[in-house]
Design a protein around this motif. Structure first.
Motif, mmCIF file in Angstrom:
data_model
loop_
_atom_site.group_PDB
_atom_site.id
_atom_site.type_symbol
_atom_site.label_atom_id
_atom_site.label_comp_id
_atom_site.label_asym_id
_atom_site.label_seq_id
_atom_site.Cartn_x
_atom_site.Cartn_y
_atom_site.Cartn_z
ATOM 1 N N LEU A 19 43.066 46.338 29.681
ATOM 2 C CA LEU A 19 41.984 47.319 29.749
ATOM 3 C C LEU A 19 40.672 46.656 30.167
ATOM 4 O O LEU A 19 39.962 47.164 31.042
ATOM 5 N N ALA A 20 40.343 45.517 29.577
ATOM 6 C CA ALA A 20 39.107 44.805 29.935
ATOM 7 C C ALA A 20 39.143 44.366 31.399
ATOM 8 O O ALA A 20 38.146 44.478 32.122
ATOM 9 N N PHE A 21 40.294 43.879 31.856
ATOM 10 C CA PHE A 21 40.464 43.493 33.266
ATOM 11 C C PHE A 21 40.259 44.706 34.175
ATOM 12 O O PHE A 21 39.546 44.632 35.182
ATOM 13 N N PRO A 25 41.037 27.423 44.622
ATOM 14 C CA PRO A 25 40.031 28.391 45.034
ATOM 15 C C PRO A 25 40.657 29.779 45.128
ATOM 16 O O PRO A 25 41.824 29.921 45.505
ATOM 17 N N CYS A 26 39.890 30.816 44.760
ATOM 18 C CA CYS A 26 40.453 32.163 44.766
ATOM 19 C C CYS A 26 39.419 33.168 45.272
ATOM 20 O O CYS A 26 38.232 32.885 45.332
ATOM 21 N N CYS A 27 39.909 34.327 45.644
ATOM 22 C CA CYS A 27 39.025 35.415 46.063
ATOM 23 C C CYS A 27 38.410 36.044 44.823
ATOM 24 O O CYS A 27 38.735 35.690 43.683
ATOM 25 N N GLN A 28 37.535 37.007 45.008
ATOM 26 C CA GLN A 28 36.873 37.638 43.870
ATOM 27 C C GLN A 28 37.882 38.319 42.954
ATOM 28 O O GLN A 28 37.764 38.242 41.735
ATOM 29 N N ALA A 29 38.909 38.952 43.505
ATOM 30 C CA ALA A 29 39.925 39.608 42.668
ATOM 31 C C ALA A 29 40.731 38.576 41.885
ATOM 32 O O ALA A 29 41.041 38.775 40.704
ATOM 33 N N GLY A 30 41.060 37.465 42.528
ATOM 34 C CA GLY A 30 41.770 36.390 41.834
ATOM 35 C C GLY A 30 40.932 35.786 40.727
ATOM 36 O O GLY A 30 41.441 35.449 39.656
ATOM 37 N N ALA A 31 39.621 35.679 40.961
ATOM 38 C CA ALA A 31 38.727 35.125 39.942
ATOM 39 C C ALA A 31 38.619 36.063 38.741
ATOM 40 O O ALA A 31 38.603 35.610 37.589
ATOM 41 N N ILE A 32 38.574 37.371 38.984
ATOM 42 C CA ILE A 32 38.531 38.330 37.880
ATOM 43 C C ILE A 32 39.825 38.245 37.073
ATOM 44 O O ILE A 32 39.808 38.221 35.841
ATOM 45 N N SER A 33 40.951 38.159 37.758
ATOM 46 C CA SER A 33 42.235 38.023 37.075
ATOM 47 C C SER A 33 42.301 36.726 36.279
ATOM 48 O O SER A 33 42.717 36.710 35.115
ATOM 49 N N ARG A 34 41.884 35.641 36.900
ATOM 50 C CA ARG A 34 41.911 34.338 36.214
ATOM 51 C C ARG A 34 40.996 34.346 34.995
ATOM 52 O O ARG A 34 41.329 33.788 33.954
ATOM 53 N N ALA A 35 39.846 35.009 35.104
ATOM 54 C CA ALA A 35 38.929 35.094 33.971
ATOM 55 C C ALA A 35 39.541 35.894 32.822
ATOM 56 O O ALA A 35 39.380 35.544 31.653
#
Length: 125
Positions: A74-76, A44-54
């Motif tokens: 750049l996209a991140f 499980p991750c926070c919203q920032a971790g989820a954006i990074s993982r994506a």
């Protein structure tokens, strides 16, 4: 990936793997140099971790961007910007602070990620 695709994927990651408050993701090794790739990809991750993982496949922490392509970085960065703008406009606070508030829920996070993705799509990203 486009920023909107990263944000949609981040919402799906939260739904699939779970949401976390207080740290980037739920697994925190005792030694910061110790990395457990499986946990980094599925905890499980926070919203920032989820954006990074994506964007990168793992919840990268500082220094982890060295191996990423310029286009991915750049996209991140753009996806993170859309999330920042969306949360600041909606809640008048940064996404990280908002993520960790006791009143914020998993559904709130998913809704905000989807809203930020919609903002990015409207901007052509």
């Amino acid at each position: 990936m486009k920023p909107s695709e990263i944000l949609d994927a981040a919402a799906n990651i939260i739904l699939r793997d779970g949401w976390h408050q207080g740290t980037y993701f739920a697994f925190e090794p005792h030694d910061p140099r110790e990395v457990c790739e499986e946990k980094n990809r599925t905890a499980p991750c926070c919203q920032a971790g989820a954006i990074s993982r994506a964007a990168f496949g793992v919840a990268l922490r500082e220094g982890g961007l060295k191996e990423a392509t310029d286009a991915r970085v750049l996209a991140f960065s753009r996806a993170s910007h859309y999330m920042l703008w969306h949360v600041q406009q909606t809640y008048n606070v940064t996404p990280i602070e908002w993520n960790d508030r006791p009143t914020t829920t998993k559904d709130d996070i998913v809704t905000a990620l989807r809203g930020a993705a919609d903002d990015a799509r409207r901007a052509g990203e």
